[in-house]
Design a protein around this motif. Structure first.
Motif, short mmCIF file in Angstrom:
data_model
loop_
_atom_site.label_atom_id
_atom_site.label_comp_id
_atom_site.label_asym_id
_atom_site.label_seq_id
_atom_site.Cartn_x
_atom_site.Cartn_y
_atom_site.Cartn_z
N GLU A 271 0.39 33.87 9.25
CA GLU A 271 1.07 35.02 8.66
C GLU A 271 0.12 35.93 7.88
O GLU A 271 -0.55 36.78 8.47
N ASN A 272 0.02 35.76 6.56
CA ASN A 272 -0.75 36.72 5.74
C ASN A 272 -2.25 36.42 5.78
O ASN A 272 -2.84 36.03 4.78
N ILE A 273 -2.86 36.68 6.93
CA ILE A 273 -4.26 36.31 7.12
C ILE A 273 -5.22 37.26 6.41
O ILE A 273 -6.39 36.94 6.21
N HIS A 274 -4.70 38.42 6.01
CA HIS A 274 -5.59 39.42 5.41
C HIS A 274 -6.19 38.97 4.09
O HIS A 274 -7.28 39.37 3.71
N GLY A 275 -5.48 38.09 3.37
CA GLY A 275 -5.89 37.68 2.03
C GLY A 275 -7.13 36.81 1.98
O GLY A 275 -7.67 36.54 0.92
N TYR A 276 -7.60 36.37 3.13
CA TYR A 276 -8.73 35.44 3.17
C TYR A 276 -10.05 36.14 3.44
O TYR A 276 -11.10 35.54 3.40
N PHE A 277 -9.97 37.45 3.74
CA PHE A 277 -11.18 38.18 4.12
C PHE A 277 -11.66 39.06 2.98
O PHE A 277 -10.87 39.53 2.16
N THR A 278 -12.96 39.25 2.95
CA THR A 278 -13.58 40.03 1.90
C THR A 278 -14.67 40.91 2.51
O THR A 278 -14.92 40.84 3.71
N GLY A 279 -15.31 41.72 1.70
CA GLY A 279 -16.44 42.52 2.18
C GLY A 279 -16.00 43.77 2.91
O GLY A 279 -14.82 43.99 3.18
N LYS A 280 -16.98 44.61 3.20
CA LYS A 280 -16.72 45.90 3.87
C LYS A 280 -17.19 45.85 5.31
O LYS A 280 -18.27 45.34 5.60
N LEU A 281 -16.41 46.42 6.18
CA LEU A 281 -16.84 46.54 7.58
C LEU A 281 -18.07 47.45 7.65
O LEU A 281 -18.18 48.40 6.86
#
Ligand code: FEO
Ligand code: CA
Ligand code: CA
Ligand code: CA
Length: 665
Positions: A271-281
Motif C-alpha cells: 500500500e503506502n510504499i512512498h514512505g520508505y523512499f528518500t533522496g532526490k531523483l
C-alpha cells in the motif's frame, strides 16, 4: 493505516493521499447529479430533493418495499456497548483469545521475545508488527487446522523501541512526541518486522494454538527475495543498481490487506510504499511525474540512510518495483514470492477474489488514497479446481479494469490496456509495462471515477453482490461531490454495493447502489443512512476491511474511530444487507485505545472469527483518562499482556462462541 492517528508517521503517510496527487478532472460530477434526478421522473417530489435519493435507485427502493415485511436480521448476538478503555471487548457469550502477538516465536527455534534486546535476526523469526490482513488456507479442508497468513503492514517505532522518544510542546503548547533518527540496527529490525507471516495453526479442545514446528511456517520481510512477474518484469524502468535483470526484488513493504486465491495461495497488497523512499531523483529522470503521482518520496522511515536502494538519488528505479500485489505459494516455504505486476501498481489495499461463472477468476482491488480508483483484474485463463499447479501463473495474464460509476446507477469497467483508448504512445506509453507502472495515470486518462479512499472490496458469492469500503475523504469539496461519492468533506466514509451484469463477476458493466453512508445517524448534518433499528452502539465511521462469511453475511472493520472523531474505538460491526433489515449494523467487537481493527476473517465453518488488532496504544491524547501522547515508556495501554516490562503488542485474536457453534447468532 489511520489518518487520524496522532503520531507523525501515519499522519505523514496519509497526508500524501491528498487531492494534489490526482491532477485530473475525472468524474467529479457534481453538476451531473441534477441530471440523474431529472432522468428519473418518478423520483421527483420529496425524495428527489433529499440527498439520499441521489444514491438509491428506483429498483432498490421497490425491492426494499417488497422486503419490508421480512425484516429479520441475520445477526442475533447481544451487541457490545461502545466505549474506550485499555482492552478489547467481544459480544457476551463469546471468547476472544490472543493467538499471536508481535514478537511471538513462530518456529521451534525462535528466540523468546525480549523487547529491550531485540535484534533483526530475532525479529525475523518472530511474528511481525502491525498485523493487518488475516487469511486462512485449510489443511485437508479443515476449519480447525490450517495455515494462517498475516500481513505486517508497518512499524510504530515509538511503541516498539525504548529510549527513542522525546516529548516536546507544539505551537499550541500541547505535548507531542519526537522520535530520534534510527541507527542501522533499528532500521534492520523495522525491516524484519514488516512483510508477512505464514504459520500452521490448530484448534484443540475448542482453543486455537500455533504449531511452532509446522513445516510450512515462514516469515517474509522487507528483505525476502522476490520476483517481478508479468508484463513489467525485466523492463528498463525496473532495472536497478543491484539488479540489472529487472526481475529480482528484495522484500515487500506496507502490506495492508490481501486475499487467498481459489488455488490456495496468499496474495498481499503493497500500500503506502512512498514512505520508505528518500533522496532526490536525478535532474534528468523520466520518473519525476510518475513518482509525484504516487507521492514518492515521503521519507517517513530512515531506511534510505543505510540501504541505498531506498535513496532515489542512488537508485532511481527501485520505487517502481513496489506497489504491487504479491503472490506467495504457502505450500513451499522456500518458494520465491511473485510481484504480480499485471494487477497494476498503486497503493493496493486488498485482493479478494471470486471465480466467475465461466471459470475465470476476478480480483477486486482498491487504491487507498483520496480521489483514487476502484479496479478489478480478470484472469485470461480459467481456474482448474483439480490441478493446483495449472493455476499458479493465472495472475500473470489477464485484463485490469478501472471503474467508472455513472449517475444513472451503472458502473462501467474500463480496460487498462496498452493501445486501447488513450493508453497509447501519444500519451507516453510504449507498452503494457508502462501502463501498469503508471496505473494511476492510465486511470486518469480513461476517465475513471475518483473515489473516497477505496479500501477492501468484498465479493459475495451468496448474493452475487460486491461491497466497496470507502474510508473517508475530508478533502472532497462541494463542487467535487458526485453520485457515488455524495458527501463533501466525507469524514466518515460509505459503502458502495455493486451488482455485476447477469451476476457475472467478470462482466464489464454492472449496477451500483450505496449500501451505507457512515457516521452518527442522530446528527442530521452527517447524513448517515443506517437503518432506524441501528442503536447508538451500532453505527460506525471509516469502514476499512470487510469479511463476507459462508452465509454471505457482511462484517466490517474500521480505521479511524476515536474519542475525538466518533466517541468510540474502532471495531467489528455486523451489517445486514438483505431484506427489511438492510442497513442495520451491530457492534460485535471493539479494540483497545489507540488501535485499529483489521483482518476480519470468518473461517469456513463460521465457528471461528479471526481479528487483527493493529497499532494498539498508538495514541491516547484524546482519551481523557490518559490525555497525553503514548510511547514506549508511557503507554496508554499495555494490552494484551498488561505486564510492566512488556510493551503494547499488536495481536491476532481468535473469537469463538462459548460452547462452540456458529458465530453471530
Ligand atoms: Fe493500510 Fe488502506 O489501510
Ligand atoms: Ca485504512
Ligand atoms: Ca492498517
Ligand atoms: Ca486498511
Amino acid at each position: 493505516m489511520n489518518d487520524q492517528s496522532p503520531t507523525f508517521r501515519t499522519s505523514q503517510l496519509e497526508e500524501n493521499t491528498g487531492p494534489g496527487h490526482n491532477p485530473t478532472d475525472n468524474a467529479t460530477m457534481g453538476e451531473l447529479i441534477a441530471a440523474r434526478f431529472s432522468r428519473r421522473g418518478f423520483l421527483k417530489g420529496s425524495l428527489a430533493v433529499s440527498a439520499i435519493a441521489a444514491t438509491v435507485s428506483p429498483m432498490a427502493l421497490m425491492m426494499a418495499d417488497d422486503a419490508r415485511a421480512e425484516s429479520k436480521s441475520a445477526f442475533t448476538f447481544e451487541e457490545v456497548e461502545v466505549g474506550i478503555d485499555e482492552t478489547h471487548h467481544v459480544a457476551a457469550g463469546y471468547d476472544a483469545d490472543v493467538l499471536l502477538r508481535w514478537g511471538d516465536g513462530i518456529f521451534a527455534d525462535s528466540p523468546e521475545f525480549d523487547p529491550l534486546n531485540q535484534t533483526p535476526e530475532s525479529q525475523a523469526k518472530q511474528f511481525g508488527y502491525n498485523n493487518d490482513y488475516v487469511g486462512y488456507i485449510p489443511i485437508d479442508g479443515s476449519s480447525e487446522h490450517g495455515l494462517l497468513v498475516v500481513n505486517h503492514e508497518y512499524t510504530n517505532e515509538h511503541l516498539m523501541f525504548p529510549g527513542i522518544v522525546k516529548v516536546v510542546k507544539d505551537d499550541k503548547g500541547d505535548a507531542k512526541i519526537e522520535i530520534a533518527p534510527a541507527d542501522q540496527k533499528r532500521v534492520d529490525i523495522e525491516m524484519a518486522a514488516h512483510g508477512g507471516t505464514v504459520v500452521e495453526i490448530k484448534k484443540t479442545d475448542g482453543k486455537w494454538q500455533v504449531v511452532k514446528d509446522g513445516k510450512l511456517n515462514r516469515r517474509i520481510t522487507a528483505n525476502t527475495e522476490m520476483q517481478l512477474s508479468g508484463p513489467v518484469a525485466g523492463h528498463d524502468r525496473v532495472k536497478t543498481v543491484a539488479d540489472a535483470s529487472g526481475k529480482k526484488v528484495l522484500g515487500m513493504i506496507n502490506n495492508c490487506s490481501g486475499g487467498v486465491t481459489p488455488w490456495g495461495t496468499y496474495v498481499s497488497g503493497e500500500e503506502n510504499i512512498h514512505g520508505y523512499f528518500t533522496g532526490k531523483l536525478p535532474e534528468d529522470s523520466k520518473e519525476a511525474a510518475n513518482y509525484k503521482r504516487n507521492g514518492i518520496p515521503e521519507t517517513a522511515y530512515d531506511w534510505g540512510k543505510f540501504h541505498d536502494r531506498f535513496d532515489l538519488s542512488k537508485d532511481p528505479n527501485e520505487a517502481n518495483r513496489f506497489g504491487y500485489v504479491v503472490e506467495i505459494d504457502v505450500n513451499d516455504p522456500n518458494s520465491i514470492p511473485k510481484k504480480r505486476t499485471a494487477l497494476g501498481r498503486f497503493k493496493h489495499e486488498g485482493a479478494d477474489s471470486i471465480v466467475a461463472k465461466d471459470g475465470r477468476v476476478v480480483f477486486y482491488l482498491g487504491d487507498d488514497s483520496r480521489f483514487e480508483y476502484v479496479y478489478k483484474f480478470v484472469t485470461t485463463g480459467k481456474f482448474n479446481p483439480d490441478d493446483r499447479a495449472a493455476n499458479m501463473d493465472l495472475l500473470d495474464d489477464g485484463t485490469l479494469y478501472v471503474a467508472k460509476f455513472d449517475v444513472d446507477g451503472s458502473v462501467n469497467w474500463l480496460p487498462v490496456v496498452f493501445g486501447q483508448g488513450p493508453l497509447t504512445e501519444a500519451n507516453g506509453f510504449a507498452s503494457q509495462a508502462d501502463v501498469l507502472i503508471e496505473t494511476r495515470r492510465a486511470g486518469d486518462l480513461l476517465g475513471a471515477t475518483k473515489m473516497d479512499r477505496p479500501e477492501d472490496i468484498g465479493p459475495n458469492g451468496v448474493n452475487g453482490k460486491v461491497y466497496v469500503m470507502l474510508t473517508n475523504n475530508t478533502k472532497r469539496k462541494d463542487d467535487q461531490v458526485d453520485a457515488v461519492n455524495p458527501r463533501a468533506k466525507n469524514a466518515f466514509g460509505h459503502i458502495v454495493e455493486i451488482a455485476e451484469e447477469d451476476g457475472n463477476f467478470a462482466a464489464t458493466k454492472g449496477k451500483w447502489e450505496i449500501l451505507l453512508k457512515c457516521g452518527d445517524p442522530s446528527v442530521a448534518d452527517v447524513g448517515a443512512s443506517f437503518s432506524t433499528d441501528t442503536t447508538k452502539n451500532g453505527w460506525f465511521g471509516m469502514p476499512d476491511n470487510c469479511a463476507v462469511d459462508a452465509d454471505g453475511r457482511l462484517w466490517i472493520s474500521t480505521d479511524g474511530n476515536s474519542p475525538k472523531e466518533t466517541g468510540r474505538t474502532d471495531g467489528l460491526w455486523a451489517v445486514d444487507t438483505e431484506g427489511g433489515a438492510r442497513g442495520t449494523s451491530k457492534l460485535f467487537f471493539r479494540v483497545p485505545v489507540g488501535a485499529e481493527m483489521c483482518g476480519p476473517l470468518m473461517l469456513p465453518d463460521m465457528a471461528t472469527f479471526m481479528v487483527a488488532v493493529q497499532h494498539p496504544g498508538d495514541g491516547g491524547d484524546d482519551w481523557k483518562p490518559f490525555g497525553r501522547p503514548s510511547y514506549y515508556e508511557d503507554l496508554s495501554t499495555r494490552w494484551p499482556d498488561f505486564k510492566d516490562h512488556m510493551p503494547v503488542r499488536p495481536s491476532v485474536l481468535a473469537i469463538t462462541k462459548k460452547g462452540g457453534g456458529k458465530i453471530g447468532v
